[in-house]
Structures are given as C-alpha cells and as structure tokens.
Motif scaffolding. Structure first.
Motif, PDB file in Angstrom:
ATOM      1  N   ASP A 100       1.307  -6.245   0.711  1.00  0.00           N
ATOM      2  CA  ASP A 100       2.044  -6.930   1.920  1.00  0.00           C
ATOM      3  C   ASP A 100       3.574  -7.075   1.712  1.00  0.00           C
ATOM      4  N   PRO A 101       4.554  -5.966   2.018  1.00  0.00           N
ATOM      5  CA  PRO A 101       5.915  -6.314   1.496  1.00  0.00           C
ATOM      6  C   PRO A 101       6.579  -7.575   2.334  1.00  0.00           C
TER       7      PRO A 101
ATOM      8  N   LYS B  40       9.553  -5.213  -5.255  1.00  0.00           N
ATOM      9  CA  LYS B  40       8.145  -4.853  -5.117  1.00  0.00           C
ATOM     10  C   LYS B  40       7.657  -4.554  -3.582  1.00  0.00           C
ATOM     11  N   GLY B  41       8.438  -5.336  -2.881  1.00  0.00           N
ATOM     12  CA  GLY B  41       8.149  -5.203  -1.260  1.00  0.00           C
ATOM     13  C   GLY B  41       8.640  -3.657  -1.081  1.00  0.00           C
TER      14      GLY B  41
ATOM     15  N   ALA C 288       9.454   1.393   1.636  1.00  0.00           N
ATOM     16  CA  ALA C 288      11.119   1.542   1.324  1.00  0.00           C
ATOM     17  C   ALA C 288      11.914   1.141   2.316  1.00  0.00           C
ATOM     18  N   GLY C 289      11.987   1.262   3.366  1.00  0.00           N
ATOM     19  CA  GLY C 289      12.755   0.688   4.604  1.00  0.00           C
ATOM     20  C   GLY C 289      12.555  -0.642   5.291  1.00  0.00           C
ATOM     21  N   HIS C 290      11.992  -1.323   4.423  1.00  0.00           N
ATOM     22  CA  HIS C 290      11.771  -2.765   4.824  1.00  0.00           C
ATOM     23  C   HIS C 290      13.024  -3.435   5.284  1.00  0.00           C
TER      24      HIS C 290
END
Length: 167
Positions: free
Chosen positions: A83-84, A109-110, A115-117
C-alpha cells in the motif's frame, strides 16, 4: 462490481482523514482510534493497517515526534507492504524524526508501487535536493563552493521574492 456499504469503521477513518487535512490532530486521533475499536466490534481480529498507519501519522503530527506513532507506521508497512499510502505516512513520520534517508527510501518504495502517487510527490516537492556545486571542479565541501552556494541561495530567494511582489 457491486456497491458495498461503508462500514462505521470506514466512516470514522474517513472522518479522521478529513480532520487530519484540517490539522485538527486531536479529533483525527480520536476518529482513527474509534475506527480501530469499531473494527473489533465488527468482528475483525486485526485492524486494517491503513487505520493503524494514519493513527501513527496523526500522533506524530500532533506531538512533533512520537515513538508510538513511528512504531505504528513501521508496523503497518511491515504487515501491508503493498500500500503506497502507508509508505507515504511512514516517510512523513521519518521526516518528523529527522531521519531523511529512511524517509526518502519509504517515499521511493511507495512510488515503486504507484508511480504517480500524488501525496508522495507533494511531499518530495517540499524537500528539494541540493543543486550542483557552483564550481564543479572543486569538491562540494570546499570553502569556496560553500561560500558561493550560500550567495547563490540568497540571490535566488531575493529574486524569487521580488518576482512574487511584482505579480
């Protein structure tokens, strides 16, 4: 996919997130704790790790530094490492504990998971990394590079402030 009803624990958690966004830390802590307690009454043996992680984040943000908050966020990431959002919370908590290297590792890691969190990208924007040395043929720590770096930093802020006043 059928619409599943929102559980009372999920409702409490969402309220906690909203309180956290308003920086009402006491309310958010209370709502996250309520979400965890409500989950137990709903029959869950273990609380959702997002509830635990957000409780840890709220504790840390309310106290500046919280060993309990740090432990909760680390526990959540160990149990649900996919879970990011949990990595984002952990990164923020690490930064509050002045642990930059582990914080940026958690953010990375998130981002590897998503990638676009947006929350992670927002946090990373707050902490610009150092630029190149002014004189690349001298080591970064050389007195002249450090002096010129300070001058460059001050000039940038001076010009940025002047540009902001003109607009």
């Amino acid at each position: 996919m059928a619409n599943t009803p929102i559980t009372p624990s999920e409702t409490a958690w969402r309220g906690g997130v909203q309180a956290l966004e308003r920086r009402n830390y006491k309310e958010s802590i209370s709502l996250f704790q309520q979400a965890i307690d409500q989950e137990r009454t709903e029959g869950a043996k273990n609380p959702k790790m997002k509830f635990v992680s957000y409780l840890g984040l709220a504790l840390t943000l309310s106290q500046g530094k919280s060993e309990e908050g740090l432990k909760l966020c680390e526990q959540a990431v160990k149990r649900e490492f996919f879970d990011p959002d949990l990595y984002c919370n952990l990164g923020i908590v690490y930064l509050r504990h002045r642990m930059k290297a582990p914080a940026f590792e958690a953010f990375q890691k998130g981002l590897n998971l998503k990638a676009g969190h947006s929350r992670i990208l927002e946090e990373l924007e707050k902490y610009d990394r150092r630029g190149e040395p002014v004189l690349s043929f001298l080591p970064r720590g050389h007195y002249v590079n450090r002096l010129l770096g300070r001058v460059r930093f001050r000039l940038r802020h001076l010009f940025d402030g002047a540009a902001a006043q003109q607009t």
